[in-house]
Motif scaffolding. Structure first.
Motif, short mmCIF file in Angstrom:
data_model
loop_
_atom_site.label_atom_id
_atom_site.label_comp_id
_atom_site.label_asym_id
_atom_site.label_seq_id
_atom_site.Cartn_x
_atom_site.Cartn_y
_atom_site.Cartn_z
N ASP A 59 52.09 33.76 38.22
CA ASP A 59 52.44 35.12 38.67
C ASP A 59 51.18 35.92 39.01
N ALA A 60 50.16 35.82 38.16
CA ALA A 60 48.94 36.60 38.36
C ALA A 60 48.19 36.16 39.62
N VAL A 61 48.12 34.85 39.84
CA VAL A 61 47.44 34.35 41.04
C VAL A 61 48.20 34.75 42.30
N ARG A 62 49.51 34.65 42.26
CA ARG A 62 50.32 35.07 43.41
C ARG A 62 50.12 36.56 43.69
N HIS A 63 50.04 37.36 42.64
CA HIS A 63 49.81 38.80 42.78
C HIS A 63 48.49 39.08 43.49
N VAL A 64 47.42 38.37 43.10
CA VAL A 64 46.12 38.56 43.74
C VAL A 64 46.20 38.17 45.22
N GLY A 65 46.87 37.05 45.49
CA GLY A 65 47.01 36.61 46.87
C GLY A 65 47.74 37.62 47.73
N GLU A 66 48.80 38.23 47.19
CA GLU A 66 49.56 39.21 47.94
C GLU A 66 48.73 40.46 48.21
N LEU A 67 47.99 40.92 47.18
CA LEU A 67 47.16 42.11 47.36
C LEU A 67 46.03 41.88 48.35
N GLY A 68 45.52 40.63 48.40
CA GLY A 68 44.39 40.33 49.26
C GLY A 68 44.75 39.90 50.65
N ALA A 69 46.04 39.88 50.95
CA ALA A 69 46.47 39.44 52.29
C ALA A 69 45.85 40.34 53.36
#
Length: 410
Positions: free
Chosen positions: A129-139
């Motif tokens: 969940d945390a890695v996916r969250h970072v990926g979404e914010l950094g898109a």
């Protein structure tokens, strides 16, 4: 004729070490102290230990005690007027026998290696969940603060599930925890404890409410288990609250700083990133070297409960012995070429970061599990991860870590 370099006086070095600039890179200053020996005297009642052997022995010495209430009375008159230290001395981390043993015995089974192994699926889910969250914010190339969005977010999420802390409450705990950790740094004036005092009172009120909620509606969480175990134990309600507070603070802050340092080092070296994502056995060695080379904990304190001689130095009752564990981790007598980051070095697990003896960190297994799960996953999912600029560290030396870690995800 070659001039002999003049050694800086230890007190002058300490003044520089405790400045904001010194905290950004304390390692050269540790070496200035080491030039005076493995034990460095700051005055009649204060010693600094920078040698690995001296620190290891001090952590196990029966006369060098944690800064509990009795020891604080010797060292810090007026401390009882400050909530930060009143609450700290109620938990197992700042207690000595017999209080330490009875509290640690109560909580230890929840964080044993066997218990932590059972947490692995939960940690994997939350890391995902945390890695996916970072990926979404950094898109789209947006800059992301990895501290707020990953290195704090993941450890506190793990604790949230374990202790039944509502997810909505987790972000708001971050400034509270950060303020509490400032109370453990050296202060010249007890008024500097004010931010920690206020934060500690806020956390105490929060945990008191959490315990009341779980007592009324128990579940499968650790808070409910601790409440059930309280009856028939030798712990009080206050002991329970103080130690849950300690779990929240120590169990989030040290893993946060371990994760931050581990990510920063890895993304700056393509070979390390490749090995961390492709060699599962390498991950443990890498994290042990991070813990040695740039640890989240730089200093621990002990107080002499009676007069003793320690490695040839006379230590009188009430003297402080500050253990600069980050300096001990780079002791050339213990580690060859200690300033070089080398995950393949033999014996890097002998680092002192998680303490030793009776006070060995109760959460070490959970911190390692969280990091060994999250770091490879983050680097695998976001191979273009880059640190932006030169991240700074908080204005702290005991618990040292990034205040921000800006990244782009590629």
């Amino acid at each position: 004729m070659t001039e002999t370099p003049t050694l800086a006086e230890p007190l002058d070095v300490m003044i520089r070490l405790l400045s904001f600039e010194g905290k950004q890179n304390p390692y050269p200053l540790y070496e200035e102290l080491r030039a005076h020996g493995d034990l460095v005297r700051l005055g009649e009642t204060h010693l600094l230990a920078v040698g690995h052997e001296q620190i290891s022995k001090a952590l196990r010495h029966p006369v060098l005690l944690q800064t509990d209430a009795a020891m604080q009375d010797l060292r810090m008159p007026g401390w009882r007027e400050h909530s930060s230290w009143v609450w700290l001395t109620r938990n197992m981390l700042f207690s000595n026998e017999p209080d330490h043993e009875r509290m640690r015995r109560f909580f230890s089974s929840a964080f044993s290696a066997h218990s932590v192994a059972a947490f692995a699926p939960m940690v994997e889910r939350l890391a995902d969940d945390a890695v996916r969250h970072v990926g979404e914010l950094g898109a789209g190339g947006a800059e992301v603060d990895l501290v707020e969005e990953f290195t704090y977010r993941l450890p506190i999420a793990v604790l949230g599930e374990l202790l039944a802390i509502p997810e909505a409450d987790l972000p708001g705990l971050h400034p509270i925890i950060a303020a509490i950790t400032t109370s453990m740094d050296p202060v010249g004036d007890l008024a500097q404890l004010a931010p920690g005092d206020a934060a500690m009172e806020e956390l105490a009120a929060y945990v008191t409410d959490l315990v009341a909620t779980r007592r009324a509606a128990p579940g499968p969480d650790l808070t409910s288990a601790f409440i059930r175990a309280l009856d028939g134990s030798d712990l009080t309600e206050q002991d329970l609250i103080a130690n849950i507070m300690a779990v929240i603070v120590a169990g989030s802050e040290a893993p946060q700083d371990l994760l931050g340092n581990a990510v920063r080092i890895a993304v700056g070296d393509a070979d390390l990133a490749r090995r961390l994502t492709g060699e599962p056995r390498f991950v443990d060695r890498y994290l042990e070297e991070v813990l040695r080379w740039d640890p989240p904990v730089h200093a621990l304190n002990r107080v002499a409960s009676e007069d003793l001689e320690f490695f040839g130095e006379k230590v009188v009752r009430g003297s402080a012995v500050t253990l600069l564990v980050a300096a001990g981790n780079r002791d050339p007598k213990r580690f060859a070429d200690p300033h070089r980051f080398d995950p393949d070095r033999e014996g890097n697990q002998k680092q002192l970061t998680f303490s030793a003896g009776a006070h060995y960190c109760l959460g070490a297994a959970l911190a390692r599990l969280t990091a060994e799960t999250a770091i490879p996953l983050l680097l695998r999912r976001l191979p273009g991860l880059k640190v932006v600029g030169s991240p700074g560290f908080r204005d702290q030396i005991v618990q040292r870590g990034h205040d921000r870690l800006p990244v782009t995800t590629g």
